[in-house]
Design a protein around this motif. Structure first.
Motif, short mmCIF file in Angstrom:
data_model
loop_
_atom_site.label_atom_id
_atom_site.label_comp_id
_atom_site.label_asym_id
_atom_site.label_seq_id
_atom_site.Cartn_x
_atom_site.Cartn_y
_atom_site.Cartn_z
N MET A 229 0.82 -1.21 0.00
CA MET A 229 0.00 0.00 0.00
C MET A 229 0.85 1.26 0.00
N ALA A 230 2.02 1.22 0.68
CA ALA A 230 2.91 2.37 0.68
C ALA A 230 3.44 2.63 -0.73
N ALA A 231 3.79 1.54 -1.44
CA ALA A 231 4.28 1.68 -2.82
C ALA A 231 3.18 2.21 -3.73
N LEU A 232 1.96 1.71 -3.54
CA LEU A 232 0.84 2.17 -4.35
C LEU A 232 0.54 3.64 -4.07
N ASP A 233 0.59 4.02 -2.79
CA ASP A 233 0.34 5.41 -2.42
C ASP A 233 1.38 6.34 -3.04
N ALA A 234 2.67 5.91 -3.00
CA ALA A 234 3.74 6.72 -3.59
C ALA A 234 3.55 6.84 -5.10
N LYS A 235 3.13 5.76 -5.73
CA LYS A 235 2.90 5.77 -7.18
C LYS A 235 1.77 6.73 -7.54
N GLU A 236 0.68 6.69 -6.73
CA GLU A 236 -0.45 7.57 -7.00
C GLU A 236 -0.07 9.04 -6.78
N LYS A 237 0.74 9.31 -5.75
CA LYS A 237 1.17 10.68 -5.49
C LYS A 237 2.06 11.20 -6.61
N ALA A 238 2.95 10.32 -7.11
CA ALA A 238 3.83 10.71 -8.22
C ALA A 238 3.03 10.99 -9.48
N ALA A 239 2.02 10.14 -9.73
CA ALA A 239 1.18 10.34 -10.91
C ALA A 239 0.38 11.64 -10.79
N PHE A 240 -0.11 11.92 -9.57
CA PHE A 240 -0.85 13.16 -9.35
C PHE A 240 0.06 14.38 -9.57
N ALA A 241 1.31 14.30 -9.08
CA ALA A 241 2.26 15.41 -9.27
C ALA A 241 2.54 15.63 -10.75
#
Length: 260
Positions: A229-241
């Motif tokens: 979930m931490a990796a998924l959260d980081a991926k989603e934040k990067a995509a949002f940025a």
């Protein structure tokens, strides 16, 4: 489809032989599935047995078996998917407890255990579940009720129809009962007695089960989920940025074209 006929069942009524003594406990749909993959094709009769409602069913090859329906949910088991719709409707209606109208105007129907009830609307639609629905009593009478509720729950779990009982909700509602005001009739005594057994069950588990291995596996599973979930959260934040960066660039480009 190939059917596996349970070993203790005659292939045909004319080939009947002495059957082994049945195992203790209700013969639920889930238990039948573990014994074989045969599905019934016809409902023969409805009745009541030691563990509640029952259904006598016919299976491919002409043999019969009585299936116990200790909870309303058992009547909706996939085991009955090959029955005619009319038979399914009769089976489900048979397993459904009657609606009781209470003095306060609410309508309830008994759930998987005597102290679990489902609140329903005038039309019979499900509105919610009361997972520790016991009477308001003095504390000492309540203790008797609480112990009986705990005994009923333990017996149900031992007979393996626990999947239809949301134990988390039962404990939550019992804890709410513990917090009812003292000094008057309430569910407080029943809640305390019930939770006493829950605490003792934890102590028994600590002394008599392989809890170290079990908890190590649960912790490892939670840690894996945490990393995922931490990796998924980081991926989603990067995509949002990246989307925000692209939107700002597009906005600047549009402004530059407008000023040109």
């Amino acid at each position: 489809m190939a059917y596996l006929i349970p070993a203790d069942t005659p292939l045909h009524p004319t080939e009947a032989r002495a059957l082994a003594a049945p195992a203790a406990g209700p013969w639920t749909p889930a238990r039948h599935i573990t014994d074989g993959v045969t599905k019934p094709t016809r409902l023969l009769a409805l009745g009541t047995g030691e563990y509640g409602k029952t259904a006598l069913l016919e299976f491919p090859g002409g043999w019969q078996r009585t299936i116990d329906l200790p909870t309303e949910a058992d009547a909706w088991h996939p085991l009955f998917s090959e029955l005619p719709q009319e038979d399914c409707a009769k089976l489900r209606s048979h397993a459904t407890s009657p609606v009781i109208r209470r003095p306060d105007g609410t309508r309830t129907r008994q759930g998987a255990l005597s102290f679990i009830t489902h609140e329903v609307s005038r039309a019979g639609r499900w509105k919610g579940e009361r997972s520790f629905d016991v009477r308001a009593e003095d504390d000492y009478t309540g203790y008797v009720t609480g112990y009986r509720c705990a005994a009923e729950l333990l017996e149900a779990l031992a007979l393996e129809y626990g999947p239809h009982i949301n134990r988390k909700y039962v404990i939550e509602d019992a804890l709410q009962a513990c917090n009812e005001p003292p000094g008057k009739t309430s569910r407080r005594g029943a809640g305390f007695a019930f939770m006493e057994i829950v605490v003792e069950a934890l102590t028994f588990m600590a002394k008599h089960s392989q809890h170290k291995e079990y908890m190590a596996a649960k912790i490892a599973e939670a840690e894996r989920l945490q990393v995922t979930m931490a990796a998924l959260d980081a991926k989603e934040k990067a995509a949002f940025a990246e989307r925000m960066k692209a939107a700002k660039a597009a906005k600047r480009s549009k402004a530059q074209h407008s000023n040109a």
